[in-house]
Every structure is written in structure tokens, then in C-alpha cells.
Design a protein around this motif. Structure first.
Motif, PDB file in Angstrom:
ATOM      1  N   LEU A   1       0.836  -1.197   0.000  1.00 12.90           N
ATOM      2  CA  LEU A   1       0.000   0.000   0.000  1.00 12.90           C
ATOM      3  C   LEU A   1       0.871   1.246   0.000  1.00 12.90           C
TER       4      LEU A   1
ATOM      5  N   LEU B   1      -7.552  -1.674  -2.228  1.00 14.71           N
ATOM      6  CA  LEU B   1      -6.254  -1.693  -2.903  1.00 14.71           C
ATOM      7  C   LEU B   1      -6.311  -0.884  -4.200  1.00 14.71           C
TER       8      LEU B   1
ATOM      9  N   ASN C   1      -6.355   2.779  -3.308  1.00 16.53           N
ATOM     10  CA  ASN C   1      -5.063   3.188  -2.775  1.00 16.53           C
ATOM     11  C   ASN C   1      -4.056   3.455  -3.885  1.00 16.53           C
TER      12      ASN C   1
END
Length: 277
Positions: free
Chosen positions: A10, A114, A117
């Protein structure tokens, strides 16, 4: 001996990837590392303990980690499908962000988390007061799908227990032969610099004081070492008066333009655990 550093999968504002060597040099040997504010997990990924207790107040983050630990290959395969050219456009991003904000399914939210991000502005994780993810589109040419980083995290997560609890409850659970590393939302350098929307609840100065109190108590009364990262300002110097303080300069910015990143003063406050007999 592990020499090559591992990046988190991340992107994370305030992530500790560049400081992992300094952090692990301060952290003492122990059986378990406890992180009440794990964030993207750079310290976890670049340290060597038998066991880990990784906590964060963000339920989306902990749900993702738990799913990745239990079903790594399924998660990676499904997440990859979002990283296509058709989804790297403003309209697609906002549609998927809306889908994330309305979803009640932990697995779907983990996949979209995800995607958001890696496609959102500067990897920020920010929610409004209603709990809605509100980071704007990032306009990257080709967002990176972190397959290798996901696989490494999933493998190492076998050593970890994940929880989503307030930090004070984590301190209550810590036992001997553990060390605590805390990377809380930082005290603002000034009144306009406060970045507390990482979760929808924010992090107050009273909570900063409470964290320092818990660290002092764990160290002095229970023999548990605690290391805290924060901005180096008068306020933190005062609340960490029972710790050994090491100052440092770090390039830190929530900006896409690397040229605008200037050094800011940060500190490590190490509450050295005194062994109790």
C-alpha cells in the motif's frame, strides 16, 4: 541476515519505509512486536520477530490484511482484475469509489481498497465524517499492481495476529517479552497541518497525551519497552519527558511533487522497559 528492504503493498502518507533501519536499530530483542498503529506495515515487513500483533483503527485496512493472510492467491488474482486501463480514468475511479462506499461486503471492500489506494491521489487514505472514502482520482499513467509485495506480506502474515481496536486496549493486552512500536497520526506542526482524517474519528491531542501516559506506564511499571514516532515540537517533547528522545530530519510531504518536499523535524521517543523481578 535480511539485507534487502521490503516495500509495503500500500502507498501510505507518513509510511516508515525510509526509516525502518533507524527504527529496528532502536527496538530491542523480544519475542513479539506489537504495533497499535500498523498502517502499511513497513516496520513489520522489515523487522525480525517470532510473532507480531498488528492493530489499526481502520477496519478496511485490517479486513484486507486478514483476507490476504487467509486467502492470498485468491485475493491477488481478484485484485489484479481492477488494474486495467479501462479503470484508470476519472469516471471509472469515482464509480468504483462509490461502489466501495456503498458496499457491505468485506471481500469486495478489500479488493476496492487496494484499487483506490493505488489509483487515488498520492496514496492517501482519507474518510469524511460519515465514513465515506473521499480521496480524489490520482491521474497516474500506469498504476502499479504490487503482486510481489502482496505475496511477501501474505507469507509473513502467518506470524501475525490482526486486530481493529483502540490503541489503549492494545496496551492492556501486551505481556512480557514484547516490545511496542507506535506510529500514531502525528501532532500537527501548526494548526493548518493536522492530518487526522485517516479514519473517520480523527486523533486528538488528548489521545496523544494518553498514548504517552500508557507508554510511560508500560515501561516503568511493566518492563515493556515502547518506541513512538512523532513530530519534534514542544508539545511532544513535553509529553514524552520520560523517554529517551532522538531527533531527526525527514523529507515528508503529502504532495505528488517530490521537489516540494522539505525536511521536517521528527523524533523517536524510546521508553526503555525496566526489567521487573
Amino acid at each position: 541476515m535480511k539485507t534487502q528492504k521490503t516495500r509495503a503493498f500500500l502507498k501510505w502518507a507518513g509510511g516508515k519505509y525510509t526509516l525502518t533501519e533507524q527504527i529496528t536499530q532502536i527496538l530491542p530483542d523480544a519475542e513479539k512486536l506489537v504495533e497499535p498503529f500498523v498502517g502499511a506495515g513497513s516496520v513489520f515487513l522489515n523487522s525480525d520477530y517470532e510473532r507480531y500483533h498488528l492493530n489499526d483503527i481502520n477496519p478496511d485496512l485490517i479486513a484486507l490484511y486478514t483476507i490476504l493472510k487467509r486467502r492470498p492467491q485468491q485475493y491477488i488474482n481478484d485484485a489484479r482484475r481492477f488494474f486495467i486501463t479501462q479503470n484508470n480514468h476519472e469516471s471509472a475511479y469515482y464509480a468504483l469509489r462509490e461502489r466501495f462506499n456503498h458496499s457491505q461486503d468485506d471481500y469486495e471492500r478489500a479488493l476496492l481498497f487496494l484499487y483506490l489506494n493505488r489509483h487515488g491521489y498520492n496514496g492517501l487514505c482519507r474518510y469524511n465524517r460519515s465514513g465515506g472514502f473521499n480521496v480524489p482520482f490520482g491521474r497516474y499513467v500506469r498504476p502499479y499492481f504490487p503482486e510481489r509485495e502482496l505475496e511477501y506480506f501474505a507469507a509473513k502474515a502467518k506470524k501475525a495476529t490482526f486486530t481493529c481496536l483502540p490503541f489503549n486496549q492494545i496496551f492492556k493486552r501486551v505481556r512480557k517479552n514484547a516490545v511496542i512500536y507506535c506510529d500514531p497520526p502525528y501532532v500537527p506542526i501548526n494548526t493548518t497541518a493536522m492530518f487526522t482524517d485517516y479514519s473517520s474519528n480523527g486523533f486528538s491531542l488528548d489521545q496523544q497525551v494518553e498514548l504517552a501516559r500508557l507508554a510511560t506506564h508500560a515501561s516503568q511499571n511493566r518492563g515493556i519497552p515502547v518506541l513512538i514516532s512523532n513530530h519534534d515540537v514542544d508539545f511532544t517533547r513535553n509529553i514524552y519527558q520520560h523517554a529517551e528522545i532522538r531527533g531527526l530530519k525527514v523529507k515528508r510531504s503529502i504532495s505528488q511533487n517530490g521537489a516540494t518536499r522539505v525536511p521536517v523535524s521528527e523524533l523517536f521517543a524510546y521508553f526503555r522497559g525496566h526489567a521487573t523481578v
